[in-house]
Design a protein around this motif. Structure first.
Motif, PDB file in Angstrom:
ATOM      1  N   SER A 293      68.260   8.638-118.240  1.00  0.00           N
ATOM      2  CA  SER A 293      69.687   8.203-118.726  1.00  0.00           C
ATOM      3  C   SER A 293      70.136   6.718-118.831  1.00  0.00           C
ATOM      4  CB  SER A 293      70.651   8.909-117.831  1.00  0.00           C
ATOM      5  OG  SER A 293      72.107   9.051-118.179  1.00  0.00           O
ATOM      6  N   VAL A 294      69.633   6.204-117.738  1.00  0.00           N
ATOM      7  CA  VAL A 294      69.905   4.617-117.634  1.00  0.00           C
ATOM      8  C   VAL A 294      69.037   3.769-118.792  1.00  0.00           C
ATOM      9  CG1 VAL A 294      68.292   3.792-115.691  1.00  0.00           C
ATOM     10  CG2 VAL A 294      70.680   2.831-115.968  1.00  0.00           C
ATOM     11  N   VAL A 296      67.636   5.158-121.478  1.00  0.00           N
ATOM     12  CA  VAL A 296      68.287   5.564-122.814  1.00  0.00           C
ATOM     13  C   VAL A 296      69.712   4.706-123.062  1.00  0.00           C
ATOM     14  CG1 VAL A 296      69.233   7.456-124.071  1.00  0.00           C
ATOM     15  CG2 VAL A 296      66.857   7.583-122.939  1.00  0.00           C
ATOM     16  N   ALA A 297      70.349   4.677-122.059  1.00  0.00           N
ATOM     17  CA  ALA A 297      71.588   3.906-122.359  1.00  0.00           C
ATOM     18  C   ALA A 297      71.299   2.445-122.666  1.00  0.00           C
ATOM     19  CB  ALA A 297      72.412   3.884-121.156  1.00  0.00           C
ATOM     20  N   ILE A 327      62.260   9.514-119.457  1.00  0.00           N
ATOM     21  CA  ILE A 327      62.723   8.713-120.414  1.00  0.00           C
ATOM     22  C   ILE A 327      62.557   9.104-121.866  1.00  0.00           C
ATOM     23  CG2 ILE A 327      62.926   6.393-121.407  1.00  0.00           C
ATOM     24  CD1 ILE A 327      62.378   5.546-118.706  1.00  0.00           C
ATOM     25  N   ASN A 474      69.512   2.662-111.915  1.00  0.00           N
ATOM     26  CA  ASN A 474      70.079   4.120-111.931  1.00  0.00           C
ATOM     27  C   ASN A 474      71.411   4.484-111.341  1.00  0.00           C
ATOM     28  OD1 ASN A 474      67.322   4.511-112.692  1.00  0.00           O
ATOM     29  ND2 ASN A 474      66.967   6.573-111.397  1.00  0.00           N
ATOM     30  N   ILE A 477      74.099   5.541-113.274  1.00  0.00           N
ATOM     31  CA  ILE A 477      74.044   6.868-113.528  1.00  0.00           C
ATOM     32  C   ILE A 477      74.631   7.750-112.780  1.00  0.00           C
ATOM     33  CG2 ILE A 477      72.947   8.550-114.842  1.00  0.00           C
ATOM     34  CD1 ILE A 477      73.553   6.607-116.620  1.00  0.00           C
ATOM     35  N   ALA A 502      74.378   8.634-120.654  1.00  0.00           N
ATOM     36  CA  ALA A 502      73.644   7.523-121.468  1.00  0.00           C
ATOM     37  C   ALA A 502      74.688   6.865-122.558  1.00  0.00           C
ATOM     38  CB  ALA A 502      72.283   7.840-121.784  1.00  0.00           C
ATOM     39  N   GLU A 503      74.980   8.008-123.313  1.00  0.00           N
ATOM     40  CA  GLU A 503      75.973   7.497-124.588  1.00  0.00           C
ATOM     41  C   GLU A 503      77.462   6.747-123.898  1.00  0.00           C
ATOM     42  OE1 GLU A 503      74.684  10.461-128.065  1.00  0.00           O
ATOM     43  OE2 GLU A 503      76.291  11.277-126.475  1.00  0.00           O
ATOM     44  N   TYR A 520      73.830  -3.576-120.300  1.00  0.00           N
ATOM     45  CA  TYR A 520      74.590  -2.935-119.390  1.00  0.00           C
ATOM     46  C   TYR A 520      75.684  -3.856-119.028  1.00  0.00           C
ATOM     47  CZ  TYR A 520      70.272  -0.402-118.927  1.00  0.00           C
ATOM     48  OH  TYR A 520      69.283   0.534-119.139  1.00  0.00           O
TER      49      TYR A 520
END
Length: 592
Positions: A293-294, A296-297, A327, A474, A477, A502-503, A520
């Motif tokens: 998730s992180v 893909v973000a 991922i 992480n 997330i 992620a979005e 980020y």
């Protein structure tokens, strides 16, 4: 100068004392007051007001100065700065958690950028390696393979009944450090500290657990200071039955909605436990799903920086373990959700290299495990990363195999030669396992790179411009996901939850962040990120009818904020005017 003592407000509980020669007498009990000094959930240090000190019977047991919580935070920061060694700073923070829980979380929550690298990566890795030297007081449960048949009884020994979130490890694959056995307890403790500091999850609702089935780390087996079982790991059916009993015992003790986060299990166990339990329990694996998730973000934020779409890119992973596979799987889902590309087609743009070379169909040497098979494409076998990069010409290079410096000068120069803005993610941690440093990535691509790392790197100047590398930690997330899951009562955590997280995180990256090289939000805004992620998850959960908390809140974010832990001291924080203390006692000592 004398002062008039406070008139007693109520009285302390009275205890009856029987003596052999004097019969029965009555004496005040000091137990309640001493509990306030010994219990880290109640202790306020020198923050107890004069009224509280006298009412609790602890007047005289503390120095006369009364400090605000903010003054105590300042004192803690000065103490931390006295230690040059990061491990000593970690030990100081853990000691503070043992003494004064609310002060610890205020200190950590309000100084995240400075202190998160101390209580978590990268310093927690060294703390785990030296856990046997530094262990003082229990902060979680240790359940051994020999407790099999009695795991529920062990859980009964934990003093809290309202546990909502558990982080559990068996210590087989701690960060990039390998098998640390029971010394891996530093990871669940650190993760759950971030649950509270970064997402406001109440600390009494969290429980760190280490499952000790032995260790294959020969150095630890021979170490007199190793504090776990001193034999090699138990595997096979006995191990599986042990994990099954643990999962069932958690539900029996705390209920079906209790979140169980798997952390740092070996690859061979992590994937199969995720598939085995995800639709039966409220569980996720942070190494697979949180890392996915992180990452893909960060990739979605990189699309903003490069003005591209996911389908414009070719992705190459250095590594094909839990993190890389997670991922890759979430990337394929993102392509399907955002651009309508079927997952099977999306996977064709994702390549992987493991320890035996490029993952291709019918690979003659080494074979391919089941979880890698979806990313095996038609191609001749290749072994060296340099050659693979030249052949595939990826636009996005992702490292997740803990091989330090593997993204060397030649590879980075090649990435810049066939990409206007190459995307390079060096996600391995701790810091000394990173595939390349931020500075090297910028230098060898002549500033073209879009870069993120898994561990923190200090800002630096490149070609007259300040660069602030983004850390794909992480921690952006898992606290927010867990907060959303707990607040909405989600029973089973789907990949859609992590894609939504992620979005939501990518949406919080601003043009100002991108301008200084951050993919980020600034780390000091991470608590706001957690709340926004939790609110987004709540929206998804109620839309998909996976929430079990009813009635549905009208304002999801407001509802979530109302659930957060308050680390501020309660009670009177200043001297009441009616206390006739001498003026000099009320002044800061620096003014005496």
């Amino acid at each position: 100068m004398s002062y008039k003592p406070l008139d007693r407000i109520g009285s302390r509980p009275m205890a009856t004392r029987v003596t052999a020669d004097r019969g029965t007498s009555v004496a005040p009990s000091t137990v309640p007051g001493m509990d306030y000094l010994r219990n880290p959930k109640l202790f306020k240090g020198m923050g107890f007001s004069l009224e509280e000190r006298q009412a609790l019977g602890i007047h005289g047991l503390l120095p006369p100065r009364i400090k605000t919580q903010d003054e105590q935070v300042d004192n803690c920061l000065r103490n931390l700065n006295r230690y040059e060694n990061k491990l000593n700073q970690y030990v100081y923070m853990i000691d503070l958690l043992d003494r004064n829980e609310r002060l610890f979380y205020k200190l950590l929550s309000e100084n995240v950028q400075k202190l998160m690298p101390i209580v978590y990566t990268p310093t927690v890795g060294e703390a785990c390696q030296k856990f046997g030297y530094t262990f003082k007081r229990p902060q979680g449960l240790f359940i051994t393979i020999y407790d099999k048949g009695h795991i529920y009884d062990i859980l009964q020994n934990w003093p809290e009944n309202d546990v909502r979130a558990i982080v559990v490890t068996d210590g087989e694959r701690i960060l990039g450090l390998g098998d640390l056995g029971v010394h891996g307890m530093g990871i669940p403790v650190g993760k759950l500290a971030l649950y509270t500091a970064l997402a406001g999850i109440k600390p009494h609702q969290t429980l760190p657990i280490t499952l000790d089935v032995g260790t294959n780390n020969q150095k630890f087996l021979e170490d007199a200071d190793y504090v776990g079982l001193r034999h090699r790991r138990v595997t096979g059916q006995d191990y599986d039955d042990f994990i099954d009993e643990f999962m069932d015992a958690v539900v029996q003790r705390y209920g079906q909605n209790t979140l169980i986060q798997f952390e740092d299990f070996g690859n061979h166990n992590a994937f199969r436990f995720l598939e085995k339990y995800r639709n039966k329990f409220c569980t996720f694996n942070d190494d697979i799903q949180g890392t996915a998730s992180v990452a893909v973000a960060g990739i979605l934020a990189a699309l903003k920086a490069t003005d591209t779409k996911l389908s414009d890119h070719t992705f190459l992973f250095q590594g094909a373990g839990e993190a890389a596979i997670g991922i890759a799987q979430l990337l394929a889902k993102a392509m399907e959700k955002r651009e309508g590309i079927p997952e099977a087609e999306a996977r064709k743009q994702i390549w992987m290299k493991d320890s035996k070379g490029l993952i291709v169909k019918d690979r003659p040497e080494g074979g391919i495990s089941q979880h890698k098979a979806p990313f095996a494409h038609e191609h001749e076998p290749m072994k060296e990363l340099e050659d693979i990069v030249k052949e595939l010409k990826p636009s996005c290079l992702i490292g997740a195999a803990a091989i330090s410096g593997v993204f060397n000068q030649g590879i980075l120069e090649d990435m810049a030669s066939f990409n206007k803005r190459p995307i390079v993610f060096a996600l391995s941690n701790p810091t000394d396992k990173a595939e390349c440093t931020a500075e090297d990535a910028y230098k060898h691509t002549k500033g073209q790179v879009v870069y993120a790392s898994g561990s923190p790197f200090e800002p630096f100047d490149y070609d007259g411009k300040r660069v602030e590398p983004g850390q794909g930690n992480n921690a952006y997330i898992f606290p927010g996901v867990s907060l959303g899951v707990i607040c909405t009562g989600i029973h089973h955590i789907s990949d859609e939850v992590f894609l939504g997280a992620a979005e939501a995180l990518a949406d919080m990256v601003t043009p100002e962040d991108l301008a200084v090289g951050r993919l980020y939000p600034p780390i000091e805004k991470i608590k706001d990120c957690s709340i926004k992620i939790a609110a987004n998850i709540a929206n998804i959960a109620y839309e998909d009818q996976t929430a079990s908390t009813y009635p549905e809140p009208k304002d999801k974010e407001e509802f979530i904020r109302s659930q957060l832990y308050n680390y501020e001291y309660d009670g009177v924080s200043a001297l009441p005017e009616r206390y006739d203390w001498p003026e000099e006692v009320q002044k800061p000592f620096s003014k005496l």
